[in-house]
Design an enzyme around this catalytic site. Structure first.
Site, PDB file in Angstrom:
ATOM      1  N   ASP A  60     -10.633 -70.872 -19.335  1.00  0.00           N
ATOM      2  CA  ASP A  60     -10.061 -69.576 -18.993  1.00  0.00           C
ATOM      3  C   ASP A  60     -10.421 -68.648 -20.141  1.00  0.00           C
ATOM      4  O   ASP A  60      -9.859 -68.743 -21.238  1.00  0.00           O
ATOM      5  CB  ASP A  60      -8.542 -69.691 -18.838  1.00  0.00           C
ATOM      6  CG  ASP A  60      -7.890 -68.372 -18.425  1.00  0.00           C
ATOM      7  OD1 ASP A  60      -8.541 -67.310 -18.536  1.00  0.00           O
ATOM      8  OD2 ASP A  60      -6.719 -68.408 -17.993  1.00  0.00           O
ATOM      9  N   SER A 145     -23.428 -54.604 -17.119  1.00  0.00           N
ATOM     10  CA  SER A 145     -23.779 -54.187 -15.766  1.00  0.00           C
ATOM     11  C   SER A 145     -24.333 -52.774 -15.812  1.00  0.00           C
ATOM     12  O   SER A 145     -24.083 -52.019 -16.772  1.00  0.00           O
ATOM     13  CB  SER A 145     -22.522 -54.219 -14.883  1.00  0.00           C
ATOM     14  OG  SER A 145     -22.751 -53.590 -13.643  1.00  0.00           O
ATOM     15  N   TYR A 158     -13.623 -51.876 -13.631  1.00  0.00           N
ATOM     16  CA  TYR A 158     -14.833 -52.673 -13.825  1.00  0.00           C
ATOM     17  C   TYR A 158     -15.840 -51.903 -14.678  1.00  0.00           C
ATOM     18  O   TYR A 158     -16.404 -52.444 -15.641  1.00  0.00           O
ATOM     19  CB  TYR A 158     -15.435 -53.014 -12.466  1.00  0.00           C
ATOM     20  CG  TYR A 158     -16.688 -53.842 -12.534  1.00  0.00           C
ATOM     21  CD1 TYR A 158     -16.631 -55.195 -12.854  1.00  0.00           C
ATOM     22  CD2 TYR A 158     -17.931 -53.286 -12.266  1.00  0.00           C
ATOM     23  CE1 TYR A 158     -17.781 -55.971 -12.904  1.00  0.00           C
ATOM     24  CE2 TYR A 158     -19.084 -54.051 -12.308  1.00  0.00           C
ATOM     25  CZ  TYR A 158     -19.007 -55.394 -12.635  1.00  0.00           C
ATOM     26  OH  TYR A 158     -20.156 -56.150 -12.693  1.00  0.00           O
ATOM     27  N   LYS A 162     -17.216 -52.968 -18.461  1.00  0.00           N
ATOM     28  CA  LYS A 162     -18.632 -53.252 -18.697  1.00  0.00           C
ATOM     29  C   LYS A 162     -19.229 -52.293 -19.737  1.00  0.00           C
ATOM     30  O   LYS A 162     -20.119 -52.673 -20.504  1.00  0.00           O
ATOM     31  CB  LYS A 162     -19.415 -53.185 -17.388  1.00  0.00           C
ATOM     32  CG  LYS A 162     -19.076 -54.320 -16.420  1.00  0.00           C
ATOM     33  CD  LYS A 162     -19.393 -55.677 -17.010  1.00  0.00           C
ATOM     34  CE  LYS A 162     -19.159 -56.805 -16.041  1.00  0.00           C
ATOM     35  NZ  LYS A 162     -19.547 -58.125 -16.585  1.00  0.00           N
TER      36      LYS A 162
END
Length: 269
Positions: A60, A145, A158, A162
């Protein structure tokens, strides 16, 4: 000679998609790979299918204690870590959650995405540096990304996570160089690479086909990328061929960021 011969490597989020492709590519290039993921069944099946050079351990990435345990196991087995790929990540949209726009995103959803994507990378870098310090060398590859380079209104959490990975990569690279360590840190920025992560966003049936067609139409190379194409860059960055590459970012997006969505297309005669 294989490009990663005898390297001891760790790949997070390795049970599927890009992580799985990187794990396979590393073994193909001569490395020993520790695959980690929360999905124990898929991770173990993948490790078994790859062969004796791959082993699975649950991790994790949000837990510092879990990172310490994995690093201790690797050092006990091999005495060193040569390459870490921080690939584990979530969009926050996996379980049918609503879009994370800047006005309506819930604070708990925002934090959940950052906890996996950003805290996980921070902890991975932290403990990889400590594991690599005795040898004074190594490579860290952080999966960012295209979304970390441009705004994404429907995936604010998100995109933010990133973008932070992109910057932290450069910080780690400069820190290690300043410490006199040959520990390199670089980031990869995929876009329009077809992996299971896309499924919640693509939908099903005709809607899925229409969304895929729209993405392809806005991609200069007119196709989705494949996880294996991202893995090829991860091999380069993890190998000694990239010994002078640190603090850099490599975009794998079929040319999307080379222009704009309205970039003229060739005239058909």
């Amino acid at each position: 000679m294989p490009r990663m011969k005898d390297k001891v490597t760790l790949v997070t989020g390795a049970a599927r998609g890009i992580g799985a492709a990187i794990a396979r590519a590393y073994v193909d290039e001569g490395a020993t790979v520790w695959l980690t993921d929360l999905d124990e069944d898929a991770g173990r099946r993948l490790a078994q299918s790859i062969g004796p050079a791959a082993r699975f351990q649950r991790l994790d990435v949000r837990s510092e204690a879990a990172w310490e345990a994995v690093m201790a196991a690797i050092l006990a087995a091999h005495g060193r870590l040569d390459v870490l790929v921080n690939n584990a990540g979530i969009t926050g949209l996996e379980a049918g959650h609503v879009a994370h726009d800047p006005e309506h995103a819930a604070l708990e959803d925002w934090r959940a995405v950052h906890e996996t994507n950003l805290d996980g990378v921070f902890l991975g870098c932290k403990h990889a540096i400590r594991a690599m310090r005795p040898a004074g060398a190594g490579a860290i590859v952080n999966m960012s990304s295209r979304s970390g380079m441009v705004g994404i209104p429907a995936a604010a959490a998100y995109a933010s996570s990133k973008a932070a990975i992109r910057n932290h990569t450069k910080t780690v690279a400069l820190y290690c160089a300043g410490q006199g360590l040959a520990i390199r840190c670089n980031s990869i920025h995929p876009a329009a690479v077809l992996t299971p992560m896309w499924e919640p966003m693509l939908g099903e049936g005709p809607e899925r086909d229409a969304r895929m067609a729209a993405i392809v139409a806005d991609t200069p190379l007119r196709r989705f990328g494949a996880p294996q194409e991202v893995a090829a860059i991860a091999v380069l960055l993890g190998s000694d061929e990239a010994a002078y590459v640190t603090g850099s970012e490599i975009t794998i997006d079929g040319g999307i960021l080379a222009g704009a969505a309205g970039t003229p297309r060739p005239v058909e005669e």
